[in-house]
Motif scaffolding. Sequence first.
Motif, short mmCIF file in Angstrom:
data_model
loop_
_atom_site.label_atom_id
_atom_site.label_comp_id
_atom_site.label_asym_id
_atom_site.label_seq_id
_atom_site.Cartn_x
_atom_site.Cartn_y
_atom_site.Cartn_z
N LEU A 52 -5.57 0.05 -4.85
CA LEU A 52 -5.09 0.94 -3.48
C LEU A 52 -6.00 0.90 -2.67
O LEU A 52 -5.83 0.84 -1.36
N SER A 61 -6.44 2.40 -8.78
CA SER A 61 -7.25 3.17 -7.52
C SER A 61 -8.07 2.11 -6.81
O SER A 61 -7.92 2.27 -5.67
N TYR A 99 0.84 -1.21 0.01
CA TYR A 99 0.01 -0.05 0.18
C TYR A 99 1.10 1.15 0.15
O TYR A 99 0.66 2.33 -1.03
N ARG A 100 1.81 1.31 0.80
CA ARG A 100 2.79 2.38 0.93
C ARG A 100 3.42 2.83 -0.37
O ARG A 100 3.41 3.72 -0.82
N LYS A 137 -6.99 1.25 6.84
CA LYS A 137 -7.01 2.91 6.39
C LYS A 137 -8.57 2.90 5.86
O LYS A 137 -8.35 3.31 4.67
N ALA A 140 -5.79 -0.19 1.16
CA ALA A 140 -6.15 0.71 2.31
C ALA A 140 -7.16 -0.06 3.13
O ALA A 140 -6.64 -0.05 4.51
N GLU A 200 2.38 6.28 -7.28
CA GLU A 200 1.39 6.92 -8.06
C GLU A 200 1.73 8.47 -8.24
O GLU A 200 1.33 9.15 -9.11
N LEU A 233 -11.17 6.77 -2.14
CA LEU A 233 -10.66 6.12 -3.54
C LEU A 233 -11.86 5.58 -4.15
O LEU A 233 -12.13 5.86 -5.27
N GLU A 277 1.06 3.88 -3.07
CA GLU A 277 0.65 5.20 -2.94
C GLU A 277 1.97 6.02 -3.28
O GLU A 277 1.66 7.12 -3.94
N GLU A 278 2.98 5.70 -3.10
CA GLU A 278 4.12 6.83 -3.52
C GLU A 278 4.37 6.83 -4.97
O GLU A 278 4.67 7.73 -5.55
N ALA A 310 -9.45 6.26 3.76
CA ALA A 310 -8.75 6.57 2.72
C ALA A 310 -9.30 5.69 1.58
O ALA A 310 -9.36 5.75 0.34
N SER A 311 -9.53 4.37 1.97
CA SER A 311 -10.29 3.25 0.95
C SER A 311 -11.61 3.99 0.57
O SER A 311 -11.86 3.82 -0.80
#
Length: 288
Positions: free
Chosen positions: A238, A235, A212-213, A247, A242, A219, A254, A216-217, A250-251
Amino acid sequence: MSEIFHDLEKLGFSGLENTEIFSRGREKEVKKVEQGQKAELDPIELEKSTLFDKKHECPVCFKEFTSKAVRAGRTRLLKTDTDLRGVYYGCDPAKYDVVVCPFCGYAGAGKAFTGLTSMQRKLLKENIAQKFKGLPPSGEIYTYEDAILRYKLALYSSIVKKSRLSERAYLCLKLSWLYRGKREALNSSDPMYAKKAEELEKSEKEFTEKAYRGFEEAEANELFPICGMDENTYSYLLADLARRSGKIDASKKLLGIILASRTANNSVKDKARNLKELILEQEKAQEQ
């Protein structure tokens, strides 16, 4: 950082405790296919029947070797998990995606195995080839232990060669799938089943969070398509990573973007709706 690479020590790599994956630098497997259907072969023979030896030339040491690969059309998709992991009858193809040179130790998945720059080759020779002691012997199929070790070597190789963040994130995602597959394949009658399942679930979550991390970076630093995914599919993945990482906000955000998108196709929107419904069900269950 947890010692995720500790099992590479037996291959010749030590002192990897603080290796940072993303530093800037570039449910039990379905038992039957259909109700009442039984496999004609035992699991090992069935898996062997899907494999062949594929020839490769190492882009680091230029030596030729063979690696086990899955024959096209020899596996049957049973279902797809919410994080896009396919569950197959007969064999788990994810175990065979990584190619490892048995001579110098360089490892990579799919197209990422080739196409190295001269600088990457230099880095791999200095940090992989000069330390590699060889892979432990494997049988006629790769066990989940074999596959996990090979993926971790590929992950470390990707760090050494300063690959894209998305490449490292994808390897972390596949590692989470392997830990899940290994957990689903456990024998529930094993006295140590609960402990083993808990440990594997913990490892799965660890790599899910890393994936996930990394995605995310990535993207924010890479152009689409990323790992073969368009923006909406990316997305969606992701969003599920998340969710699996806890998270939830955040999910949801998206998923809302996907459902409001004019470019997302019906398949992705259907997946997003199902995932949103799953989140709501989980939240209701927690409230009770």
